[in-house]
Scaffold this motif. Structure first.
Motif, PDB file in Angstrom:
ATOM      1  N   ALA A 234      34.770  38.080  43.749  1.00  0.00           N
ATOM      2  CA  ALA A 234      33.703  38.639  42.924  1.00  0.00           C
ATOM      3  C   ALA A 234      32.982  37.573  42.104  1.00  0.00           C
ATOM      4  O   ALA A 234      31.763  37.574  41.992  1.00  0.00           O
ATOM      5  CB  ALA A 234      34.264  39.726  42.013  1.00  0.00           C
ATOM      6  N   ARG A 235      33.746  36.649  41.555  1.00  0.00           N
ATOM      7  CA  ARG A 235      33.108  35.659  40.687  1.00  0.00           C
ATOM      8  C   ARG A 235      32.164  34.774  41.493  1.00  0.00           C
ATOM      9  O   ARG A 235      31.038  34.498  41.087  1.00  0.00           O
ATOM     10  CB  ARG A 235      34.158  34.818  39.968  1.00  0.00           C
ATOM     11  CG  ARG A 235      33.566  33.984  38.853  1.00  0.00           C
ATOM     12  CD  ARG A 235      34.600  33.140  38.155  1.00  0.00           C
ATOM     13  NE  ARG A 235      35.583  33.933  37.434  1.00  0.00           N
ATOM     14  CZ  ARG A 235      36.646  33.405  36.805  1.00  0.00           C
ATOM     15  NH1 ARG A 235      36.828  32.097  36.818  1.00  0.00           N
ATOM     16  NH2 ARG A 235      37.496  34.182  36.179  1.00  0.00           N
ATOM     17  N   SER A 236      32.639  34.329  42.629  1.00  0.00           N
ATOM     18  CA  SER A 236      31.800  33.510  43.501  1.00  0.00           C
ATOM     19  C   SER A 236      30.534  34.270  43.898  1.00  0.00           C
ATOM     20  O   SER A 236      29.431  33.727  43.878  1.00  0.00           O
ATOM     21  CB  SER A 236      32.565  33.157  44.775  1.00  0.00           C
ATOM     22  OG  SER A 236      32.879  31.815  44.811  1.00  0.00           O
ATOM     23  N   PHE A 237      30.738  35.514  44.267  1.00  0.00           N
ATOM     24  CA  PHE A 237      29.595  36.300  44.718  1.00  0.00           C
ATOM     25  C   PHE A 237      28.606  36.520  43.580  1.00  0.00           C
ATOM     26  O   PHE A 237      27.393  36.434  43.757  1.00  0.00           O
ATOM     27  CB  PHE A 237      30.063  37.642  45.293  1.00  0.00           C
ATOM     28  CG  PHE A 237      28.935  38.486  45.792  1.00  0.00           C
ATOM     29  CD1 PHE A 237      28.240  38.114  46.937  1.00  0.00           C
ATOM     30  CD2 PHE A 237      28.537  39.627  45.110  1.00  0.00           C
ATOM     31  CE1 PHE A 237      27.172  38.874  47.397  1.00  0.00           C
ATOM     32  CE2 PHE A 237      27.466  40.388  45.566  1.00  0.00           C
ATOM     33  CZ  PHE A 237      26.787  40.008  46.708  1.00  0.00           C
ATOM     34  N   TRP A 238      29.131  36.805  42.432  1.00  0.00           N
ATOM     35  CA  TRP A 238      28.267  37.022  41.257  1.00  0.00           C
ATOM     36  C   TRP A 238      27.424  35.782  40.970  1.00  0.00           C
ATOM     37  O   TRP A 238      26.234  35.869  40.706  1.00  0.00           O
ATOM     38  CB  TRP A 238      29.146  37.386  40.060  1.00  0.00           C
ATOM     39  CG  TRP A 238      28.416  37.515  38.767  1.00  0.00           C
ATOM     40  CD1 TRP A 238      28.265  36.564  37.801  1.00  0.00           C
ATOM     41  CD2 TRP A 238      27.711  38.672  38.291  1.00  0.00           C
ATOM     42  NE1 TRP A 238      27.527  37.045  36.755  1.00  0.00           N
ATOM     43  CE2 TRP A 238      27.173  38.347  37.028  1.00  0.00           C
ATOM     44  CE3 TRP A 238      27.490  39.954  38.813  1.00  0.00           C
ATOM     45  CZ2 TRP A 238      26.425  39.238  36.270  1.00  0.00           C
ATOM     46  CZ3 TRP A 238      26.749  40.848  38.059  1.00  0.00           C
ATOM     47  CH2 TRP A 238      26.222  40.499  36.805  1.00  0.00           C
TER      48      TRP A 238
ATOM     49  N   SER B 220      41.142  50.510  43.041  1.00  0.00           N
ATOM     50  CA  SER B 220      40.406  50.412  41.770  1.00  0.00           C
ATOM     51  C   SER B 220      40.445  49.011  41.178  1.00  0.00           C
ATOM     52  O   SER B 220      39.493  48.563  40.559  1.00  0.00           O
ATOM     53  CB  SER B 220      40.990  51.393  40.751  1.00  0.00           C
ATOM     54  OG  SER B 220      41.058  52.677  41.312  1.00  0.00           O
ATOM     55  N   HIS B 221      41.574  48.328  41.370  1.00  0.00           N
ATOM     56  CA  HIS B 221      41.665  46.956  40.859  1.00  0.00           C
ATOM     57  C   HIS B 221      41.133  45.959  41.877  1.00  0.00           C
ATOM     58  O   HIS B 221      40.698  44.878  41.509  1.00  0.00           O
ATOM     59  CB  HIS B 221      43.127  46.599  40.569  1.00  0.00           C
ATOM     60  CG  HIS B 221      43.681  47.267  39.357  1.00  0.00           C
ATOM     61  ND1 HIS B 221      43.754  46.642  38.135  1.00  0.00           N
ATOM     62  CD2 HIS B 221      44.180  48.511  39.170  1.00  0.00           C
ATOM     63  CE1 HIS B 221      44.294  47.458  37.244  1.00  0.00           C
ATOM     64  NE2 HIS B 221      44.568  48.612  37.854  1.00  0.00           N
ATOM     65  N   GLY B 222      41.217  46.328  43.127  1.00  0.00           N
ATOM     66  CA  GLY B 222      40.999  45.354  44.196  1.00  0.00           C
ATOM     67  C   GLY B 222      39.543  45.131  44.547  1.00  0.00           C
ATOM     68  O   GLY B 222      39.200  44.193  45.266  1.00  0.00           O
ATOM     69  N   ARG B 223      38.674  46.023  44.099  1.00  0.00           N
ATOM     70  CA  ARG B 223      37.257  45.862  44.406  1.00  0.00           C
ATOM     71  C   ARG B 223      36.480  45.772  43.102  1.00  0.00           C
ATOM     72  O   ARG B 223      36.798  46.466  42.136  1.00  0.00           O
ATOM     73  CB  ARG B 223      36.728  47.042  45.230  1.00  0.00           C
ATOM     74  CG  ARG B 223      37.518  47.343  46.503  1.00  0.00           C
ATOM     75  CD  ARG B 223      37.342  46.269  47.586  1.00  0.00           C
ATOM     76  NE  ARG B 223      38.114  46.576  48.795  1.00  0.00           N
ATOM     77  CZ  ARG B 223      39.320  46.063  49.065  1.00  0.00           C
ATOM     78  NH1 ARG B 223      39.892  45.222  48.214  1.00  0.00           N
ATOM     79  NH2 ARG B 223      39.960  46.394  50.171  1.00  0.00           N
ATOM     80  N   THR B 224      35.480  44.935  43.101  1.00  0.00           N
ATOM     81  CA  THR B 224      34.622  44.791  41.920  1.00  0.00           C
ATOM     82  C   THR B 224      33.258  45.376  42.263  1.00  0.00           C
ATOM     83  O   THR B 224      32.714  45.095  43.326  1.00  0.00           O
ATOM     84  CB  THR B 224      34.504  43.310  41.534  1.00  0.00           C
ATOM     85  OG1 THR B 224      35.817  42.821  41.240  1.00  0.00           O
ATOM     86  CG2 THR B 224      33.609  43.122  40.313  1.00  0.00           C
TER      87      THR B 224
END
Ligand SMILES: Cc1cc2nc3c(=O)[nH]c(=O)nc-3n(C[C@H](O)[C@H](O)[C@H](O)COP(=O)(O)OP(=O)(O)OC[C@H]3O[C@@H](n4cnc5c(N)ncnc54)[C@H](O)[C@@H]3O)c2cc1C
Ligand SMILES: NC(=O)c1ccc[n+]([C@@H]2O[C@H](COP(=O)([O-])OP(=O)(O)OC[C@H]3O[C@@H](n4cnc5c(N)ncnc54)[C@H](O)[C@@H]3O)[C@@H](O)[C@H]2O)c1
Ligand SMILES: Cc1cc2nc3c(=O)[nH]c(=O)nc-3n(C[C@H](O)[C@H](O)[C@H](O)COP(=O)(O)O)c2cc1C
Ligand SMILES: [Zn+2]
Lengths: 419, 997, 195, 100
Positions: free
Chosen positions: C176-180, C112-116
């Motif tokens: 996640a941030r990079s991908f976003w 739950s924490h490890g995937r965005t």
């Protein structure tokens, strides 16, 4: 045959260039030779040359399945260096470097060896330490090496991105000033001409399709141009080693054949004077005298004998290229090609007698054997002539794996695609 | 040559005037023009200089086969060199520059090279520049001196030095049928495939669909074929199952029917729209492919054939019919085939004056005669052009009677005044894509051309590509190919009526007119027919040798127009038929592609950034970040005015004296779960894990199969079947793959799931004499004293309302704990720890201090586990269980791996109290001038605040035995030499009393 | 309950971006489910795992590779042989699943924490995603509910189609941030809105 | 180049990691036969033609597959799960937790 010189050029120009002779003969195969060398690449040809020159063995044939130089000697990115970490490699490649430095004279053929330096870029302090270790190792063996600062790097190649905001900023680099490039085809042609002038028969379009055997002993080869007997059969088939050894009934070796691609850009005015490698990937680049940027990267990563690669590496290489030289985004890639590399299990070569009686093996060059061409031929010739390795190739045995005496520059272990 | 624009006709928009500059001179053209057509229309015929001799050159072709008219396009500060003027759509503000000339295109000093052309023919540099055998210029010096000038003279355009700000992009596409080329064949193929319901992509490298329909001037069933083409295109446009890609060159045919294409999205615009890329790199995975790439016309080889004003006949037809540009005032045509007559008639129809047609053949077909007559041209059969006149522009030609049997010219040359000479040497199908996969094309005697090889992948061909040059046939074939590719079985169409009737395209096998003077084969690289013969003479007779020796076909056009003539000349010299000589290998790309497009979205963004949950906190605290693989980690949290050394020493000291906290979220974390989890761990680690109680952790070492050290880390037993393995940051991915490989391939019977949970957990390591007090101050729901939390124990509790898992283990050598919580709570817990630690003097520390602490303790990391060391080398043999086999156990005792002179881990202390350097070597005897005799090297070094000394870890031959001895650092690269003491790698608190505390 | 911090937080800017003047091609959002759980079953135990997932979440997974199901903000899909991802807006589903999936059936791993979880929807969703992934996003090839495991260079992703023009993408939190950012960059061309 | 993952379907080669010669036999863990270990660790079949090799779908479902691929043409004639049909076989399994 006439010496090449500025004078001979002029003389021939005056007579309409009608008097030039073939650079090497196109003889018919003889029934037998003292030594048959399989593979008309750099190593096969230089082996023949040094057999004749150093050991007086001239009853030699080099058999080549296609046109001379159709293998990796004709498709590599021409970087010549001796900046190795591990002493057996450093010694061997430095010997090669010394031969390179006099090769054009030796062969009376301008192989355009240009000592414009090879620079390995470092992007983290740890990597800089790693390079320092290697550079110091070279220095302790009498080989030239220098660390370069970012400012010096920028001065050397003004288009490189040295900004601190780069994804992998450049922190410095390891330079070998004596390293450089040579004209790949000229190396093959020069050795061919040199060997031919000493009596070696170069047999093109002559594919080895089998071996003549007397029990275990190899006594010759079966070729597309007939059977050829030989007292000694030496294999220098680089990427094809696995295929040829299979013909001798040996279907397993510490070798995988992998495809490596290379690229050339359209011709440009001088852009890059040095050969440069990216430390956070696999990219490396130089510029040919014709003006094309010659560059490449990692293996495609699977066994192949197809001499052609696939898209992912193409994209990877270009992305890394632009990370260093963003202004090249609007320059165009002109041609891509590939060669088949004989990747060994520790990334270092094999030059040895055997594995069968009457046979000699030279392989495992991975994607770095062009620079080895002179020393490989020199050592292999010794190994063939004397039936024992030269001290320079004493460590390059087949049984080093079994013994745990691997020479693993990258510390990757038995995963050939990572070397 | 004085070309001019027609009043009417063509597919340009005469109402739209476009302004551009060439070499700084302003010109105008119309929408729909290429740079070449607009320049021609403005009377400009000199567009480039050749590579070697700097010969003045005009435009030869009207497409991507152009060898001569290469320019540099300037966009802002970006430079785009070597672009054919024939492939540039003009736009307002376009700035183009000619290349490879100095000082100007008109007056180029490089042209003196022509004087030496006899000396500097093919391969001349191999024979000279070797320099003296002795003296200061021996070795490589003389060559390098000459090379300096050669390099400056060579090369074409100049690359820019600053990044261009354009956007490049990637696109993945999937379809049933990819049609390449949109001429009559390709259009029909796309239509019939789409009609069969297939998902179709139609890619065309030109801005306009229709291919030759745009300029052939034909009619189909009474309608203009260009209109017929537009209609089909319009119908396709509206269909959901069709994607039309104009300006898209399919350039690579890769395995698995994967094709690469370059779409020039905004090259034709002054500025790209917001978010719009300049180039889009398409990777198209298509079930089947229809290749309808047409054919390219070949020039003839004769003296002076490179003079500006000499142009391919088909190109002239195209300039006239598509761009409304008549290429000359008095046009001559020189051909070996009938198709050029069609061009002549077509030009005449548009108002051109085609005065003369020179044909090498004696027997001219009735159809050709009729076309010549309708063109109003004098037909001179059995003749050939033997020379051209003029300087930088053609003024006339000379012709002679040609005896084809002997190839000789006879009779007095006759001069014909002409400002434009059109040539046609036959047509070569564009089979590049088909043969990229390595299949050999097949020679067709009738067409005197190579035809596509047998498919090695799932493609079929249609139209001129297969040698069907007649439009009606091309349409029929395209139709059938489209249906077949779609797997449909629609009825075949009826043959359309195309006017004028097609001619027989088979040329006479004449490639070269041998006469005195330079006859160019490869225009761009200045390879002449004599160069080909020189190559032959010197034994470079394989086509591949010919290519490499003369550079024939190696220019930016990749020999599109020159390969066949070149090898025909070689075949003649050899006295062999062309098929025995063969052709050189085709390679991607079909046309040069921008490097930016291939990097695509990675241009300017090479790799994603990998951030820990506390990343923003570190930045806010002024941390200097260190890039570790894709991760970013704090290196130091420097205070104002501090050097790096001062910062890490301060941080490391704090850990030893009070407490420090470090972000360890990057450690690889792998959930190892299932009934056989413990068994798996016993097999992959050198030590035993099945005996580990739940709630405890153990340090483990892994070897590779070859017996060398691979990775280390602690593994925590959270439940009977539930382990949390940690790995080094660098090896997380490798270890994961290692486990997966063994589970899938070697031990499929083991019931174990391995899952990467690196990102699930935020980790903070807090260590130091005050660490336990700090924890006690903020942890709820569990005690953290020795009883509740012994060394290597694990407890669960809460910090600031967040569930945490705490393991007492130490890398720093202090009393230390690793605190893990859900990553989304990472910063929250971290901040709570910081707050709790404030009264105790807790200090955040970075990688440098982390490194310092571990060096003081003699713990190994990747610098020592470098893939070449064994457990014994690192004094970790105590971890090698004798009770069980494990990965690497069988191979680890090989003689080479236990040899006495192996590099072994030692500690080093600088006796001169000066900093040491990573990568410095260790020697027994110092020789600063000629360093030699290395016995090892430093892997990591620091100033050790705990010892007040500069220390290092090193790998040294026979290291253990050298403890207590003296040696020297030898670091010639950084000129650092000096005495050192070799000691045990356990510098500090070797008994571990502090962490067991 | 302490709220979880999203890795996207500093770069998550609601509103319209890129070339939106002619309409918005896609809407991007972070869905922040309470639970993202991996269920892995031993060979032959897939059916029991599927049954357990249904018991706990009410989601009925279809058989077959890459099959999935969506129900409001709940979803489940297969992403590898014997492996499933279960997503629920409520927290604590991992614990509930762990009770139902006994060691004889398989394992449960809380991610739950490890995937965005990032959602992209709109008429240009397929177009924008095709810039990243070598996956055929056409509805015929990738039906609603189905899922794919794939990568964009170094970024591993599980993608489920949760609507005709809607996809939910699960990426590693650290990326996640990079991908976003990359996703936003790629969507500029079609105009995008951050919900 | 495309490889067809038995689970995920045809995917680009860039999603896969090459794990090399699939004919290699790992000796029994206790085996002391260094020659056998040496062959397993270092020697590779390297045929020109069909090659039996192992790949991991590392950029997808992460399972390993056995692939028969021609090293001259790169055409793939078969790709099956490396675990064989283990994942579909309900019988013949060992007791949970039992040692191998
Ligand atoms: C793309 C690429 C880039 C490279 N870049 C560099 C570099 O920058 N620096 C560097 O040092 N090295 C580089 N290398 C490696 C280097 O090219 C090779 O290691 C080296 O050329 C191999 O030795 P060779 O020249 O003898 O091989 P080859 O030229 O491959 O010679 C082997 C010959 O054997 C022939 N042969 C095979 N089978 C038979 C048979 N059955 N019968 C007869 N003949 C046969 C082949 O046709 C071939 O001509 C690169 C390699 C590649 C592919
Ligand atoms: N005078 C002649 O006899 C003669 C000679 C040659 C061609 N033709 C013409 O050939 C036509 C046959 O039609 P066709 O459709 O086969 O050929 P075509 O030349 O009309 O069309 C081929 C099209 O493919 C495009 N193309 C080529 N390579 C491409 C690539 N890699 N990527 C994308 N696009 C690419 C070209 O730009 C061109 O538009 C007839 O209409 C006839 O007029 C006639
Ligand atoms: C150092 C080097 C430079 C090259 N420069 C060019 C070039 O300028 N133009 C070109 O078309 N090809 C160039 N090539 C590529 C060759 O055309 C050819 O692709 C390569 O030698 C492999 O041969 P093959 O494609 O016939 O298999 C170069 C190759 C090498 C090794
Ligand atoms: Zn898969």
């Amino acid at each position: 045959m006439a010496e090449y010189s500025a004078l001979s050029l002029l003389r021939n120009a005056l007579s309409g260039n009608k008097d030039w002779k073939p650079a090497w003969r196109k003889p018919a195969p003889k029934a037998s030779y003292d030594v048959v060398i399989i593979g008309g690449g750099g190593h096969g040809l230089s082996t023949a040359y040094y057999l004749a020159k150093e050991y007086g063995i001239t009853n030699v044939a080099v058999v080549e399945k296609g046109y001379l130089g159709s293998g990796n000697v004709g498709r590599n990115t021409t970087a010549v260096r001796s900046n190795y970490l591990l002493p057996p490699n450093t010694r061997f490649y430095e010997h090669s470097m010394k031969l390179w430095e006099n090769l054009s004279h030796d062969l009376n053929y301008n192989v355009m060896f240009s000592q414009r330096g090879v620079l390995n870029l470092a992007h983290t302090p740890a990597q800089l330490d790693d390079y320092a270790r290697r550079g110091n190792s070279m220095r302790h063996q009498g080989v030239d090496a220098e660390l370069m600062s970012v400012a010096e790097i920028k001065r050397l190649m003004p288009s490189i991105d040295v900004s601190a905001s780069a994804r992998f900023p450049i922190l410095g680099g390891l330079m070998q000033p004596r390293a450089g490039t040579a004209r790949h085809d000229a190396v093959a042609w020069g050795y061919a001409r040199g060997a031919d002038r000493r009596g070696v028969d170069i047999l093109e379009n002559c594919e080895v399709t089998g071996f003549l055997r007397d029990g275990d002993r190899v006594t010759g080869v079966v070729t597309s141009r007939g059977e050829i007997r030989a007292k000694k059969v030496a294999l220098a088939a680089a990427g094809s080693t696995g295929r040829v050894m299979q013909l001798a009934g040996i279907d397993r070796l510490p070798i995988e054949s992998h495809v490596l691609q290379a690229f050339v850009s359209e011709s440009l005015k001088p852009f890059l004077d040095t050969v440069v490698t990216f430390g956070m990937g696999h990219f490396y680049m130089g510029q040919s005298d014709k003006g094309g940027l010659i560059y490449g990267g990692d293996l495609d990563g699977y066994n192949s004998y197809a001499q052609r690669g696939n898209l992912p590496i193409v994209e990877e290489v270009m992305a890394e290229m632009l990370a260093l030289f963003p202004s090249l985004a609007s320059v165009r890639m002109l041609r891509s090609w590939a060669g088949v590399c004989d990747m060994s299990m520790d990334g270092s070569p094999i030059i040895t007698t055997g594995p069968l009686p009457g046979m000699y093996l030279n392989c495992g060059w991975c994607y770095g054997g062009f620079k080895a061409t002179p020393a490989s031929g020199f050592c292999f010739a010794h190994t063939i002539a004397r039936d024992e390795p030269h001290e320079l190739n004493a460590a390059f045995t087949l049984d080093r794996f079994y013994r745990g005496a691997v020479i693993d520059e990258k510390g990757q272990g038995a995963t050939p695609r990572l070397h | 040559m004085s070309p001019r624009r027609n009043e009417t006709g063509g597919q340009i928009d005469r109402l739209k005037t476009i302004r551009f500059t060439f070499d700084g001179v302003p010109y105008t053209g119309h929408a729909g023009d290429t740079l070449a057509s607009a320049l021609l229309a403005s009377g400009v015929t000199l567009m480039g200089r050749s590579f070697k001799y700097h010969r003045p050159r005009g435009v030869l072709s009207a497409g991507v086969d152009e060898p001569n008219a290469l320019v540099t396009v300037l966009r802002g500060t970006a430079r785009e060199p070597n672009i054919p003027a024939t492939a540039i759509e003009i736009y307002d503000g376009l700035r183009a520059e000619s290349q490879n000339r100095f000082p100007s295109l008109n007056w180029d000093v490089g042209a003196v090279n022509q004087l030496a052309s006899k000396v500097i023919g093919a391969g001349f540099y191999y024979k000279t520049f070797m320099g003296p055998v002795i003296g200061p210029l021996q070795g490589t010096r003389f060559w390098m001196f000459c090379e300096h000038f050669i390099r400056r003279a060579a090369g074409l355009g100049r690359a820019g030095t600053v990044a261009d700000d354009a956007r490049y992009e990637r696109m993945n596409a999937f379809c049933d049928v990819l049609v390449v080329g949109s001429g009559p064949a390709g259009l029909m193929a796309a239509k019939s495939a789409a009609d069969s319901g297939a998902r179709v992509i139609l890619a065309e490298l030109d801005p306009r669909f229709g291919g030759s329909a745009n300029w052939s001037g034909e009619t189909i069933d009474g309608a203009r074929i260009a209109d017929w083409a537009s209609e089909i295109v319009n119908a396709l446009k509206g269909r959901k199952n069709v994607r039309l890609l104009p300006r898209t060159a399919v350039w690579g045919y890769y395995d698995g029917n994967t094709l690469a294409a370059l779409e020039r999205v905004s090259d034709h615009k002054e500025t790209a729209a917001r978010g719009e890329p300049r180039h889009r790199h398409w990777t198209i995975r298509s079930k089947s492919v229809v290749l309808a790439t047409g054919a390219l016309e070949r020039p003839l080889v004769f003296p002076g054939n490179d003079r500006p004003g000499v142009m391919l006949a088909g190109a002239a037809q195209r300039y006239t019919n598509q761009f409304g540009v008549i290429p000359g005032e008095k046009i001559t045509l020189f051909t070996n085939n009938d198709t050029a007559y069609q061009a002549a008639a077509s030009l005449k129809k548009a108002g051109a004056n085609v005065a003369t047609i020179v044909d090498v053949r004696i027997d001219i077909s009735d159809q050709a005669r009729a076309l010549a007559a309708s063109a109003g041209a004098e037909l001179i059969a059995g003749h050939a052009v033997c020379e051209t006149d003029g300087g930088k522009a053609l003024s006339g030609i000379r012709i002679q009677r040609l005896d084809r049997a002997s190839g000789t010219l006879t009779g007095e040359p006759r001069s014909i005044q002409s400002d434009c000479l059109l040539v046609s040497g036959g047509w070569s199908p564009v089979l590049h894509l088909a043969s990229q996969a390595g299949a050999k094309p097949e020679w067709d005697e009738k067409l005197q051309a190579f035809l596509p090889p047998k498919p090695t992948q799932n493609w079929s061909g249609a139209g001129a590509f297969t040698g069907r040059l007649a439009t009606a046939d091309a349409i029929l074939e395209g139709h059938a190919a489209g249906i077949a590719a779609a797997g449909g079985n629609a009825r075949l169409m009826e043959k359309p009526a195309v006017e004028p009737a097609s001619v027989n395209p088979e040329p006479a096998p004449v490639f070269e007119i041998k006469a005195k003077g330079k006859s160019f084969v490869d225009f761009q690289h200045d390879v002449t027919a004599d160069d080909v013969r020189l190559a032959h003479r010197e034994g470079f007779i394989s086509v591949e040798h010919l290519k490499r020796y003369t550079t024939l076909g190696m220019a930016t056009d990749q020999g599109k127009s020159s390969n066949v003539p070149g090898l025909a000349i070689m075949a003649e010299a050899l006295g062999k038929p062309i098929p025995e000589v063969g052709t050189t290998r085709f390679r991607p790309p079909y046309t040069a592609v921008s490097i930016g497009s291939l990097a695509a979205e990675r241009y300017g963004d090479l790799k994603p950034e990998r951030l820990t949950p506390m990343h923003d906190w570190h930045l806010a605290q002024g941390a200097t970040m260190y890039s570790a693989g894709l991760w970013f980690r704090p290196m130091i949290y420097g205070h104002a005015g501090e050097t790096v050394e001062q910062a890490y020493v301060r941080e490391a000291k704090a850990v030893r004296e009070t407490a420090g906290i470090v972000d360890v979220s990057t450690l690889g974390k792998i959930a190892v779960q299932g009934p056989d989890a413990a068994e798996l761990l016993d097999r992959v680690y050198t030590n035993i894990f099945s005996t580990l109680p739940v709630g405890k952790a153990r340090y483990g070492l892994m070897l590779r199969e070859d017996g060398l050290a691979f990775d280390d880390g602690t593994t925590w037993r959270l439940g009977q079947d539930d382990f949390l393995m940690t790995t080094t940051t660098a090896n997380a991915g490798k270890v994961m793959q290692h486990l997966e490989y063994f589970l899938d391939v070697i031990w499929p019977e083991l019931k174990v799931t391995v899952t990467s949970v690196t990102d699930e957990w935020a980790g903070a390591a807090i260590g130091g004499p005050k660490a336990r007090e700090i924890l006690a101050a903020c942890v709820e729901d569990t005690a953290v004293d020795n009883a509740a939390l012994p060394f290597m124990g694990i407890v669960h509790g809460k910090i600031a309302d967040v569930p945490v898992m705490i393991c007492r283990l130490s890398f720093s050598g202090e009393m230390a704990f690793e605190v893990y919580c859900g990553a989304g709570h990472g910063t929250h817990v971290w901040q709570a720890l910081i707050d709790a630690g404030k009264p105790f003097g807790l200090v955040p520390y970075g990688l440098e201090a982390l490194g310092t602490l571990r060096i003081e303790k003699g713990h190994v990391t990747g610098a020592e586990i470098d893939g070449r060391t064994t457990a014994r080398d690192l004094h970790l043999d105590w971890m090698l269980s004798k009770k069980k086999p494990f990965i690497g156990s069988a191979m680890m005792d090989r003689e080479g791996l236990i040899a006495a002179d192996r590099l072994q881990l030692v500690g080093i202390v600088a006796l001169d109290n000066r900093p040491l350097n990573g990568g410095a070597h260790i020697v027994e005897e110092l020789d600063e001038e000629n360093p030699h005799g290395s016995i090892g090297h430093i892997t990591a070094c620091c100033y050790a605040p705990a010892l007040g000394k500069y220390i290092a870890l090193a790998l040294v031959q026979g290291g253990k035995g050298r403890r207590g001895t003296r040696a020297y650092v030898s670091d010639p690269l950084r000129k650092r030499f000096g005495p050192v003491q070799i000691v045990s790698h356990h510098f500090f608190d070797p008994e571990g009393t502090r962490m067991h505390g | 309950m302490v709220e979880r911090l999203s890795p996207l937080e500093p770069v998550y800017r609601s509103g319209s971006h890129g070339r939106f003047e002619d309409g918005v091609g896609v809407i991007l959002s972070e869905t922040r489910p309470g639970s993202i759980v991996q269920v892995a079953s031993w060979p032959g135990e897939e059916a029991r795992a599927i049954a357990a997932i249904r018991k706990v979440t009410g989601l009925g997974l279809p058989d077959g590779a890459g099959g999935g199901v969506v129900d409001g903000e709940k979803a489940a899909f297969g992403f590898a042989p014997g492996k499933f991802t279960v997503v629920d807006e409520t927290e604590g589903v991992a614990a509930a699943l762990a009770k139902a999936i006994t060691p004889t059936i398989g394992t449960v791993t809380d991610l739950s924490h490890g995937r965005t979880a990032i959602r992209i929807e709109g008429p240009e969703a397929e177009w924008v995603l095709a810039k990243f992934f070598a996956i055929d996003f056409a509805l015929t090839a990738f039906p609603v509910g189905a899922a794919r495991s794939t990568t964009h260079h170094d970024v591993f992703a599980q993608i489920q189609r949760t609507g005709g023009d809607r996809f939910d993408i699960y990426v590693f939190r650290s990326f996640a941030r990079s991908f976003w950012k990359a996703l936003g960059h790629a969507a500029e061309e079609v105009g995008f809105e951050v919900a | 180049m495309l490889l067809t993952c038995p689970y995920c379907g045809p995917r680009d080669v860039s999603e896969f990691t090459y794990q090399g010669d699939g004919n290699r036999q790992r000796p029994a863990p206790e085996a002391q036969d260094l020659q056998a270990w040496n062959e397993y660790v270092y020697d590779r079949h390297n045929p020109a033609g069909d090659h039996n090799e192992v790949w991991q779908h590392s950029g997808g479902c992460r399972s390993h597959i056995r692939v028969t691929r021609n090293t001259m043409t790169h055409s793939v004639s078969s790709a099956v799960p490396a675990r064989g049909d283990v994942h579909h076989r309900a019988t013949e399994r060992r007791k949970p937790g039992a040692k191998a």
